[in-house]
Design an enzyme around this catalytic site. Structure first.
Site, PDB file in Angstrom:
ATOM      1  N   HIS A 158       0.860  -1.195   0.000  1.00 34.15           N
ATOM      2  CA  HIS A 158       0.000   0.000   0.000  1.00 34.15           C
ATOM      3  C   HIS A 158       0.890   1.236   0.000  1.00 34.15           C
ATOM      4  CE1 HIS A 158      -3.107   2.867   1.058  1.00 34.15           C
ATOM      5  NE2 HIS A 158      -3.955   1.942   0.689  1.00 34.15           N
ATOM      6  N   ASP A 201      -7.987  -5.161  -0.512  1.00 32.10           N
ATOM      7  CA  ASP A 201      -8.440  -5.862  -1.725  1.00 32.10           C
ATOM      8  C   ASP A 201      -8.171  -7.354  -1.670  1.00 32.10           C
ATOM      9  OD1 ASP A 201      -7.204  -2.960  -2.925  1.00 32.10           O
ATOM     10  OD2 ASP A 201      -9.254  -3.552  -3.382  1.00 32.10           O
TER      11      ASP A 201
HETATM   12  C1  SDX Z   1      -5.810   0.398  -3.083  1.00 34.87           C
HETATM   13  O1  SDX Z   1      -4.385   4.908  -1.987  1.00 34.87           O
HETATM   14  C2  SDX Z   1      -5.344   4.227  -1.433  1.00 34.87           C
HETATM   15  O2  SDX Z   1      -5.812   4.519  -0.387  1.00 34.87           O
HETATM   16  C3  SDX Z   1      -5.757   3.044  -2.254  1.00 34.87           C
HETATM   17  C4  SDX Z   1      -6.758   2.111  -1.592  1.00 34.87           C
HETATM   18  C5  SDX Z   1      -8.050   2.841  -1.366  1.00 34.87           C
HETATM   19  O3  SDX Z   1      -8.819   2.397  -0.500  1.00 34.87           O
HETATM   20  O4  SDX Z   1      -8.312   3.797  -2.136  1.00 34.87           O
HETATM   21  O5  SDX Z   1      -6.267   1.637  -0.355  1.00 34.87           O
HETATM   22  C6  SDX Z   1      -7.044   0.895  -2.465  1.00 34.87           C
HETATM   23  O6  SDX Z   1      -5.509   0.874  -4.135  1.00 34.87           O
HETATM   24  C7  SDX Z   1      -4.954  -0.656  -2.353  1.00 34.87           C
HETATM   25  C8  SDX Z   1      -3.755  -1.118  -3.233  1.00 34.87           C
HETATM   26  C9  SDX Z   1      -4.306  -2.094  -4.280  1.00 34.87           C
HETATM   27  N1  SDX Z   1      -3.215  -2.457  -5.253  1.00 34.87           N
HETATM   28  C10 SDX Z   1      -2.626  -3.658  -5.214  1.00 34.87           C
HETATM   29  O7  SDX Z   1      -2.837  -4.511  -4.325  1.00 34.87           O
HETATM   30  C11 SDX Z   1      -1.647  -3.921  -6.370  1.00 34.87           C
HETATM   31  C12 SDX Z   1      -0.375  -4.588  -5.830  1.00 34.87           C
HETATM   32  N2  SDX Z   1       0.311  -3.573  -4.984  1.00 34.87           N
HETATM   33  C13 SDX Z   1       1.398  -2.808  -5.582  1.00 34.87           C
HETATM   34  O8  SDX Z   1       1.308  -2.539  -6.924  1.00 34.87           O
HETATM   35  C14 SDX Z   1       1.932  -1.726  -4.662  1.00 34.87           C
HETATM   36  O9  SDX Z   1       2.079  -2.282  -3.440  1.00 34.87           O
HETATM   37  C15 SDX Z   1       1.183  -0.424  -4.525  1.00 34.87           C
HETATM   38  C16 SDX Z   1       1.042   0.276  -5.823  1.00 34.87           C
HETATM   39  C17 SDX Z   1      -0.158  -0.633  -3.917  1.00 34.87           C
HETATM   40  C18 SDX Z   1       1.982   0.451  -3.559  1.00 34.87           C
HETATM   41  O10 SDX Z   1       3.232   0.592  -4.063  1.00 34.87           O
HETATM   42  P1  SDX Z   1       4.346   1.408  -3.188  1.00 34.87           P
HETATM   43  O11 SDX Z   1       4.051   1.443  -1.756  1.00 34.87           O
HETATM   44  O12 SDX Z   1       4.554   2.714  -3.878  1.00 34.87           O
HETATM   45  O13 SDX Z   1       5.554   0.507  -3.278  1.00 34.87           O
HETATM   46  P2  SDX Z   1       6.622   0.627  -4.414  1.00 34.87           P
HETATM   47  O14 SDX Z   1       5.910   0.498  -5.733  1.00 34.87           O
HETATM   48  O15 SDX Z   1       7.461   1.838  -4.164  1.00 34.87           O
HETATM   49  O16 SDX Z   1       7.461  -0.675  -4.100  1.00 34.87           O
HETATM   50  C19 SDX Z   1       8.301  -0.741  -2.928  1.00 34.87           C
HETATM   51  C20 SDX Z   1       8.987  -2.082  -3.062  1.00 34.87           C
HETATM   52  C21 SDX Z   1       9.504  -2.324  -4.474  1.00 34.87           C
HETATM   53  O17 SDX Z   1      10.616  -3.205  -4.361  1.00 34.87           O
HETATM   54  P3  SDX Z   1      12.123  -2.516  -4.234  1.00 34.87           P
HETATM   55  O18 SDX Z   1      12.247  -1.560  -5.408  1.00 34.87           O
HETATM   56  O19 SDX Z   1      12.136  -1.828  -2.895  1.00 34.87           O
HETATM   57  O20 SDX Z   1      13.072  -3.689  -4.326  1.00 34.87           O
HETATM   58  O21 SDX Z   1       8.044  -3.124  -2.795  1.00 34.87           O
HETATM   59  C22 SDX Z   1       7.870  -3.908  -3.955  1.00 34.87           C
HETATM   60  C23 SDX Z   1       8.384  -3.084  -5.135  1.00 34.87           C
HETATM   61  O22 SDX Z   1       8.822  -3.921  -6.166  1.00 34.87           O
HETATM   62  N3  SDX Z   1       6.435  -4.169  -4.038  1.00 34.87           N
HETATM   63  C24 SDX Z   1       5.920  -5.381  -4.283  1.00 34.87           C
HETATM   64  C25 SDX Z   1       4.530  -5.198  -4.206  1.00 34.87           C
HETATM   65  N4  SDX Z   1       4.244  -3.910  -3.934  1.00 34.87           N
HETATM   66  C26 SDX Z   1       5.429  -3.272  -3.824  1.00 34.87           C
HETATM   67  N5  SDX Z   1       6.483  -6.556  -4.553  1.00 34.87           N
HETATM   68  C27 SDX Z   1       5.656  -7.609  -4.749  1.00 34.87           C
HETATM   69  N6  SDX Z   1       4.309  -7.532  -4.705  1.00 34.87           N
HETATM   70  C28 SDX Z   1       3.712  -6.343  -4.438  1.00 34.87           C
HETATM   71  N7  SDX Z   1       2.386  -6.244  -4.381  1.00 34.87           N
END
Ligand code: SDX
Length: 392
Positions: free
Chosen positions: A270, A327
């Site tokens: 998140h 989710d």
């Molecule tokens: C919602 O904003 C809100 O409030 C949204 C929401 C709402 O109620 O409106 O809460 C609803 O949108 C919840 C999120 C739903 N999306 C997903 O579940 C999709 C999967 N999640 C990711 O795509 C991701 O976690 C995000 C987009 C939700 C958040 O991304 P961040 O916090 O910006 O993290 P990042 O992209 O900067 O990643 C940080 C690290 C990275 O690795 P490194 O570069 O540090 O090595 O964490 C890894 C990423 O590769 N990472 C994941 C991951 N999410 C982040 N690795 C594996 N699986 C994942 N899901």
């Protein structure tokens, strides 16, 4: 007064706007709607009461709630002309595509005499959207499966009325278990608002231009559709189905840790919660209740539980504080309730309409409190002279 803070990348950003609606503390896992903890609202309130709270800032008295419920109940119908709009969509159009189009077209009905300077007209606009989105959402789904639409039964309460419009088989009355209605209402409460998430910021940004509120909310629906945002619940079910069996969980975890794969665990992580999403904790408990009481044994839940257990013990996820988000479990409950996967994000949109209209109202009441024009970091070419095509 807007907060300024510096990201690791070395550039500063400013808070997008001020709001009194929802407070999140991502590190502490706190979520408050108008100061009330989500855990207490989930246990004691109803979605429609939460919608009133988000819009008005206070919980309603009995009389205030009865008036609000009457107003919502008597604005659930959509103009008959909508049926011809609906007929124009391909039968296999995604319900989110149809919902975006249908909500935008509401602007063609409520535009000419809409005076946004009038607080009462703004309030009624918010009520119309809360009332009509379920009707339109259910109609979009029934169009996609070739069923005749069901008109709203105004003797039913909000969530049950929606389920009736969505699921009633043309030839027989819908028998709806109380557990299903309770679970659905809880999911609507948990999804009602979430501060400046992508779709809410979109509604505020479009609304800040003075655009028609119906197209502002339609823009929010479009933003919510993305799999990184509201589309994640649909993506979670697709991922669990691809994993298939608990014994495949380890390879899925390994793949998610391999950047080259481009694979992420849907329903994990998140932008704000760097600890457990408080909503996920509530919906996890409800998942077990629903599956237990409905007697549904869902192999995908076994995969989900194994995935959660493995990810919570895996250093990669623990180090990055990637926990299951709301989710992750909501998709499983929707599936247990017989909601089709392509409708999952539509469910999210129905609930989030309460938050979107509340943020729209808040912004309209304080025009200075606009998200305004986002700035950028320019990374393109420096100033240079034009070169004729014969010299390129
Ligand atoms: C919602 O904003 C809100 O409030 C949204 C929401 C709402 O109620 O409106 O809460 C609803 O949108 C919840 C999120 C739903 N999306 C997903 O579940 C999709 C999967 N999640 C990711 O795509 C991701 O976690 C995000 C987009 C939700 C958040 O991304 P961040 O916090 O910006 O993290 P990042 O992209 O900067 O990643 C940080 C690290 C990275 O690795 P490194 O570069 O540090 O090595 O964490 C890894 C990423 O590769 N990472 C994941 C991951 N999410 C982040 N690795 C594996 N699986 C994942 N899901």
């Amino acid at each position: 007064e807007t907060g300024c803070f510096t990201y690791d990348a070395g550039f500063t950003a400013t808070a997008s706007c001020k709001s009194a609606i929802t407070y999140i503390d991502g590190d502490a896992g706190v979520l408050l709607y108008r100061g009330y903890p989500i855990e207490q609202l989930a246990e004691k309130s109803s979605f429609l009461e939460v919608a009133y709270l988000l819009m008005n800032g206070e919980l309603p008295t009995t009389g205030e709630f009865e008036k609000f419920e009457h107003e919502v109940t008597h604005h659930t119908m959509m103009h008959e002309a909508f049926k011809s709009f609906l007929g124009g969509f391909r039968h296999d159009a995604h319900p989110m595509a149809m919902l975006t189009g249908m909500l935008g077209s509401l602007a063609s009905f409520y535009h000419n005499d809409l005076d946004l300077e009038d607080p009462e007209q703004r309030r009624m606009t918010a009520i119309r959207l809360i009332a009509k989105v379920p009707t339109i959402a259910a109609a979009c789904y029934r169009h996609s499966i070739g069923w005749p639409i069901r008109y709203p039964r105004n003797n039913l309460e909000y969530t049950t009325r929606f389920l009736h419009m969505l699921k009633e088989v043309p030839s027989e009355p819908l028998e709806l278990s109380p557990v299903a209605a309770k679970a659905m209402d809880l999911l609507f409460i948990l999804h009602a608002d979430h501060e400046q998430n992508a779709s809410t910021s979109t509604v505020r940004l479009v609304g800040s231009t003075g655009a028609n509120p119906y197209v502002s909310v339609a823009a929010g629906v479009a933003a919510l559709w993305g799999p990184a945002h509201g589309g994640a619940n649909e993506a979670v079910l697709k991922m669990l189905a691809e994993i298939g069996r608990p014994e495949n969980v380890k390879s899925a975890i390994d793949k998610a840790k391999d950047k080259e794969s481009g694979f992420r665990l849907m329903g994990f992580g998140h932008r704000v919660y760097k600890n457990y999403d408080p909503r996920a904790a509530l919906v996890r408990k409800m998942t077990h209740e629903v599956l237990g009481q409905l007697g549904v044994s869902d192999p995908l839940l076994d995969v989900a539980m194994k995935l959660e257990e493995a990810a919570l013990q895996d250093e990669y996820f623990v180090q990055r504080k990637l926990y299951p988000n709301v989710d992750f479990y909501s998709g499983i409950i929707y599936k247990a309730l017989g909601i089709p996967v392509e409708m999952f994000t539509v469910m999210f949109a129905i609930a989030r309409t309460a938050g979107w209209v509340s943020h729209w109202l808040e912004q309209q009441e304080d025009p200075e409190n606009k998200i305004g024009r986002p700035r950028q970091i320019y990374t393109g070419s420096a100033n240079r002279d034009y070169v004729g095509i014969d010299k390129r």
